[in-house]
Design an enzyme around this catalytic site. Structure first.
Site, PDB file in Angstrom:
ATOM      1  N   CYS A   8       0.876  -1.585   0.010  1.00 59.67           N
ATOM      2  CA  CYS A   8      -0.067  -0.019   0.036  1.00 59.67           C
ATOM      3  C   CYS A   8       0.774   1.321   0.193  1.00 59.67           C
ATOM      4  CB  CYS A   8      -0.851  -0.149   1.186  1.00 59.67           C
ATOM      5  SG  CYS A   8      -1.900   1.483   1.332  1.00 59.67           S
ATOM      6  N   CYS A  54      -5.393   5.696  -3.877  1.00 60.86           N
ATOM      7  CA  CYS A  54      -4.473   4.241  -3.793  1.00 60.86           C
ATOM      8  C   CYS A  54      -3.270   4.675  -4.170  1.00 60.86           C
ATOM      9  CB  CYS A  54      -5.263   3.228  -4.520  1.00 60.86           C
ATOM     10  SG  CYS A  54      -4.196   1.684  -4.714  1.00 60.86           S
TER      11      CYS A  54
END
EC number: 5.1.1.7
Length: 289
Positions: free
Chosen positions: A87, A226
């Site tokens: 991430c 994201c």
């Protein structure tokens, strides 16, 4: 049990400092913690530990390639409780927390993940705000793919950024058209091509060095940003104009980041915000299973 809450371009996380990896992070507990009514609310959970501790207690069966025992380790869980390889926004917030809390004093260090080591540079750090860049590694193009998002079929480029992405550049898509798209609705894609699911980005073609993007993350749904998705989007946008390398500003609903793609690697630079610190009720945590 101590926690912190932070976000990177409004992709938000609950951080659990657990250097010795003693917490039992069941899927039910993570999902409850991320629930915006039942828990604190977040897109995911970041356990702050070391690679050696994670391996010692069985969180890791073995160290990911390139990750050392002494490296910090970001044990990242999606909002549904599933483990995630990587991430990009989370790494920035993770690094910010380490520096702001005094657990780390260096401006440059390595954060380990399931996707491998991610070198970070903290350009500026305050208690609440930071500017952090991450060496995200080489983003690998995996060929063409398709997805249906908001009832529309998009053609995209499959990109591996340590986790799977399908970045769909639509040269006819305007910023207003992107804003009107129902990215939060369930998406469909080729399950044979993406047997473990995929993060789907829809974005405009690059204009003046910038693109606008929205994302549907696997295991979460639409998020405000994201990090790995912005890297995939930049790779796809550059490829669409015949440039294998370059730098793009990627605008997402939660803000903007800068992505640089080189022949050897990719870099993600953007903000981190630490919003709060507090204590979780032990009885609540234990009751969540």
């Amino acid at each position: 049990m101590i926690f912190a809450k932070g976000h990177g371009t409004q992709n938000d996380f609950v951080l659990l400092p657990d250097v010795d990896a003693e917490l039992v992070l069941t899927a039910a507990r993570v999902a409850a913690l991320c629930d915006r009514r039942k828990g604190l609310g977040a897109d995911g959970v970041l356990r702050v530990t070391t690679a050696g501790a994670a391996q010692a207690v069985g969180v890791l069966d073995s160290l990911p390639e390139g990750v050392r025992v002494t490296d910090w380790y970001m044990d990242y869980r999606n909002a549904d409780g599933s483990a995630a390889q990587m991430c990009g926004n989370g790494v920035r917030v993770f690094a910010h927390y380490l520096r702001a809390s005094g657990l780390e004093v260096r401006d440059e260090f390595v954060v380990g993940s399931l996707a491998g080591p991610r070198p970070v540079t903290c350009h500026h750090v305050e208690a609440a705000y930071a500017d952090v860049s991450v060496d995200m590694g080489k983003a690998n193009r995996l060929g063409a793919g398709e997805a249906v998002v908001g009832g529309r079929r998009f053609h995209g480029l499959a990109v591996d950024v340590g986790n799977p992405h399908l970045a769909c550049v639509d040269s006819q898509l305007t910023v207003d058209g992107l804003a009107a798209l129902d990215v939060g609705a369930p998406v469909s894609f080729d399950g044979a091509q993406f047997p473990d699911g995929v993060n789907v980005e829809v974005l405009t073609a690059p204009v003046d060095g910038a693109v606008w993007m929205r994302v549907h993350e696997r295991g979460v749904g639409e998020t405000r940003s994201c990090g790995t998705g912005t890297v995939a989007a930049a790779v796809a946008a550059l490829a669409a104009v015949g440039s294998p390398t370059g730098t793009l500003t990627v605008h997402v609903p939660g803000g903007e980041v800068v992505v640089t793609v080189t022949d050897a690697t990719s870099f993600l630079r953007g903000p981190s915000v630490l919003v709060a610190r507090g204590d979780l009720a032990d009885d609540w945590w234990n009751a969540m299973g």
